[in-house]
Design a protein around this motif. Structure first.
Motif, short mmCIF file in Angstrom:
data_model
loop_
_atom_site.label_atom_id
_atom_site.label_comp_id
_atom_site.label_asym_id
_atom_site.label_seq_id
_atom_site.Cartn_x
_atom_site.Cartn_y
_atom_site.Cartn_z
N PHE A 3 1.07 5.24 -0.99
CA PHE A 3 1.77 3.96 -1.01
C PHE A 3 2.73 3.90 -2.20
O PHE A 3 2.39 4.36 -3.30
CB PHE A 3 0.77 2.80 -1.15
CG PHE A 3 -0.27 2.74 -0.07
CD1 PHE A 3 -0.12 1.87 1.00
CD2 PHE A 3 -1.41 3.54 -0.12
CE1 PHE A 3 -1.08 1.81 2.01
CE2 PHE A 3 -2.37 3.48 0.88
CZ PHE A 3 -2.21 2.62 1.94
N GLU B 53 -3.20 -4.38 -4.28
CA GLU B 53 -2.15 -4.29 -3.27
C GLU B 53 -2.40 -3.13 -2.30
O GLU B 53 -2.27 -3.28 -1.08
CB GLU B 53 -0.79 -4.11 -3.93
CG GLU B 53 0.34 -3.94 -2.91
CD GLU B 53 1.68 -3.56 -3.53
OE1 GLU B 53 2.49 -2.90 -2.85
OE2 GLU B 53 1.92 -3.95 -4.70
N VAL B 54 -2.79 -1.99 -2.85
CA VAL B 54 -3.04 -0.82 -2.01
C VAL B 54 -4.21 -1.08 -1.06
O VAL B 54 -4.14 -0.76 0.14
CB VAL B 54 -3.31 0.42 -2.88
CG1 VAL B 54 -3.70 1.61 -2.01
CG2 VAL B 54 -2.07 0.77 -3.70
N ARG C 29 -5.30 -3.99 0.00
CA ARG C 29 -4.90 -5.00 0.98
C ARG C 29 -4.05 -4.38 2.09
O ARG C 29 -4.32 -4.59 3.29
CB ARG C 29 -4.11 -6.11 0.30
CG ARG C 29 -3.65 -7.22 1.28
CD ARG C 29 -2.80 -8.27 0.60
NE ARG C 29 -3.57 -8.98 -0.42
CZ ARG C 29 -3.41 -8.80 -1.73
NH1 ARG C 29 -2.51 -7.93 -2.18
NH2 ARG C 29 -4.15 -9.48 -2.59
N ARG C 30 -3.05 -3.62 1.71
CA ARG C 30 -2.17 -3.03 2.72
C ARG C 30 -2.91 -2.04 3.61
O ARG C 30 -2.66 -1.95 4.82
CB ARG C 30 -0.99 -2.36 2.02
CG ARG C 30 0.00 -3.35 1.45
CD ARG C 30 0.99 -2.70 0.48
NE ARG C 30 1.75 -1.63 1.09
CZ ARG C 30 2.57 -0.83 0.41
NH1 ARG C 30 2.72 -0.99 -0.92
NH2 ARG C 30 3.23 0.12 1.03
N ARG C 31 -3.85 -1.31 3.02
CA ARG C 31 -4.63 -0.34 3.80
C ARG C 31 -5.42 -1.04 4.90
O ARG C 31 -5.37 -0.64 6.07
CB ARG C 31 -5.59 0.42 2.88
CG ARG C 31 -6.65 1.24 3.58
CD ARG C 31 -6.05 2.37 4.38
NE ARG C 31 -7.08 3.27 4.90
CZ ARG C 31 -6.82 4.33 5.65
NH1 ARG C 31 -5.57 4.62 5.98
NH2 ARG C 31 -7.80 5.11 6.08
N LYS D 291 4.98 -2.17 -4.03
CA LYS D 291 6.12 -3.03 -3.72
C LYS D 291 6.01 -4.43 -4.31
O LYS D 291 7.03 -5.08 -4.57
CB LYS D 291 6.27 -3.15 -2.20
CG LYS D 291 6.50 -1.83 -1.47
CD LYS D 291 6.56 -2.06 0.03
CE LYS D 291 6.80 -0.76 0.80
NZ LYS D 291 6.82 -1.00 2.27
N GLU D 292 4.79 -4.92 -4.48
CA GLU D 292 4.59 -6.33 -4.80
C GLU D 292 4.36 -6.62 -6.27
O GLU D 292 4.37 -7.78 -6.69
CB GLU D 292 3.40 -6.86 -3.99
CG GLU D 292 3.54 -6.67 -2.49
CD GLU D 292 2.24 -6.91 -1.75
OE1 GLU D 292 1.26 -7.34 -2.41
OE2 GLU D 292 2.18 -6.66 -0.53
N GLN E 257 -5.26 -4.27 5.99
CA GLN E 257 -4.48 -5.09 6.92
C GLN E 257 -4.00 -4.24 8.09
O GLN E 257 -4.07 -4.66 9.25
CB GLN E 257 -3.28 -5.72 6.20
CG GLN E 257 -3.62 -6.92 5.35
CD GLN E 257 -2.43 -7.48 4.61
OE1 GLN E 257 -1.43 -6.79 4.37
NE2 GLN E 257 -2.51 -8.74 4.22
N ARG E 258 -3.56 -3.04 7.76
CA ARG E 258 -3.08 -2.14 8.82
C ARG E 258 -4.24 -1.59 9.65
O ARG E 258 -4.14 -1.45 10.87
CB ARG E 258 -2.29 -0.99 8.20
CG ARG E 258 -1.66 -0.08 9.23
CD ARG E 258 -0.52 0.72 8.67
NE ARG E 258 0.15 1.49 9.70
CZ ARG E 258 1.26 2.18 9.52
NH1 ARG E 258 1.83 2.20 8.32
NH2 ARG E 258 1.81 2.85 10.51
N LYS F 118 -5.20 -4.25 12.05
CA LYS F 118 -4.15 -4.43 13.06
C LYS F 118 -4.18 -3.32 14.10
O LYS F 118 -3.99 -3.57 15.30
CB LYS F 118 -2.78 -4.47 12.37
CG LYS F 118 -1.62 -4.69 13.33
CD LYS F 118 -0.30 -4.74 12.56
CE LYS F 118 0.87 -4.94 13.52
NZ LYS F 118 2.18 -4.98 12.77
#
Length: 388
Positions: free
Chosen positions: A212, A228-229, A231-233, A215-216, A235-236, A239
């Motif tokens: 990653f 952040e890492v 969360r993004r992991r 970004k935030e 969330q995807r 999904k």
């Protein structure tokens, strides 16, 4: 030992017994005739295919006080060419005490530069030496033998036993067959990257690794970057309907665990256990306690956690190094005649920005290991001309 014998691996058990006897004899005597009153580290390595084991003997005031071993992934060409160089940079950047002398098995790249860097870390002169004969060479050979046996054991490794131990130590409902490890890498908040590595049945599943670009988060905030890492992991993962891990490991202590736990709870994934493995003392932290979990330092469960943590670090750092290298190659330094990539990296490591570099004098520049007076004059002259 007994397990090896029970499986009728008599040759393996005998070899391991001999090595244990040799190591035991050295550590029991404690008095190292070859190093009277000295502070010294002995470093040796064995590598096979994509893996390597580095063993470090710590001698303080002439006595063996500890032995450590580290398992490395050496798939990348740069690491294969000089694993010891890579290890010295990684290991001595993390520890608090650097001894006066370090014995290594072979010549390495950037020897003078690394010696000067180690001397700066210590505050006094540090010397890298290669034993050629006598007791020091014999001891280095013994350490190499120890590294070989550890690597063989790890490669055969009883991952099932390690997972069973983790289930017991962490009080998990089931054996953690799927584990995900997280880490971040940055230079004072710049070119920040993160990683997630996946271990299935105790073994790395490299096809599932992900990296990653942060970004935030702006500035120096490791907790927020790691969150952040995570969360993004997930969330995807939610999904896309991916399998979720049986527990999560983050690189860090209580603070990192607490920060990432908030993310897990926000995503309604608080049924997934999360722990942290802190460097320096290799302590394991859980969310429900302010004190580290008491895992035996020689347990294979801890070794597995260390392997996952170190792999996450390697993967995050390699991406950070790539992004940082891209920035360096496109920087202002590219316009200085006669200055190559190595010198650019040295300058940016020390000054972090072109503006800070422009404010330096000749004396400051030439004191940087690997720069020297002649090159410092060329750099400063160019910078002065650009200012005028």
């Amino acid at each position: 030992m007994e397990d090896a014998s029970l499986k009728e691996e008599f040759e393996k058990a005998a070899t391991l017994r001999d090595c244990i006897r040799d190591i035991h004899r050295v550590s029991q005597s404690q008095k190292m005739v070859s190093f009277p009153g000295e502070d010294i580290d002995l470093v040796n390595i064995v590598s096979e295919q994509e893996n390597a084991c580095v063993v470090v003997f710590l001698i303080r005031e002439g006595k063996v006080i500890d032995r450590k071993h580290f398992l490395l992934d050496i798939r990348e060409k740069s690491q294969k060419e000089d694993i010891i160089t890579f290890f010295l940079k990684e290991y001595y950047a993390r520890i608090s005490f650097v001894p006066a002398r370090i014995l290594i098995p072979n010549e390495i790249a950037e020897l003078k530069v690394i010696q000067e860097w180690l001397s700066q870390r210590r505050g006094k002169r540090v010397k890298l030496e290669i034993p050629r004969r006598g007791n020091r060479l014999k001891l280095m050979q013994l350490i190499k033998k120890n590294a070989y046996l550890i690597l063989q054991q790890e490669r055969r490794g009883d991952k099932e036993q390690a997972l069973d131990q983790l289930k017991g130590y962490l009080e998990l409902e089931k054996k953690p067959l799927l584990i995900e490890g997280f880490d971040i890498s940055n230079t004072r908040g710049k070119e920040a990257t993160g990683s997630v590595v996946v271990f299935e049945k105790g073994k790395p599943k490299r096809s599932a690794y992900r990296r990653f670009r942060i970004k935030e988060v702006e500035g120096i905030n490791d907790f927020a970057m790691l969150s952040e890492v995570v969360r993004r992991r997930y969330q995807r993962s939610l999904k896309e309907g991916r399998a979720l891990p049986h527990f999560i490991l983050v690189d860090g202590g209580k603070g990192q665990v607490s920060s990432c736990l908030k993310v897990i709870e926000e995503l309604d994934l608080n049924f997934i256990p999360i722990i942290g493995l802190a460097k320096e003392f290799e302590e394991v932290y859980c969310p429900d306690s302010s004190f580290p979990l008491n895992l035996p330092s020689d347990s294979i469960a801890l070794k597995l956690l260390q392997e996952i943590r170190d792999e996450a670090h390697r993967f995050a750092y390699s991406y950070h190094k790539k992004k940082r290298g891209e920035k360096i190659r496109g920087s202002f330094l590219n316009t200085i005649p006669g200055v190559g990539e190595k010198t650019k990296r040295l300058l940016l490591t020390h000054f972090k920005s072109i503006e800070l570099m422009k404010s330096q004098d000749l004396r400051t520049l030439q004191q940087i290991p690997g720069i020297g007076k002649k090159r410092a004059k060329k750099i400063l002259g160019y910078l002065v001309n650009r200012r005028s």
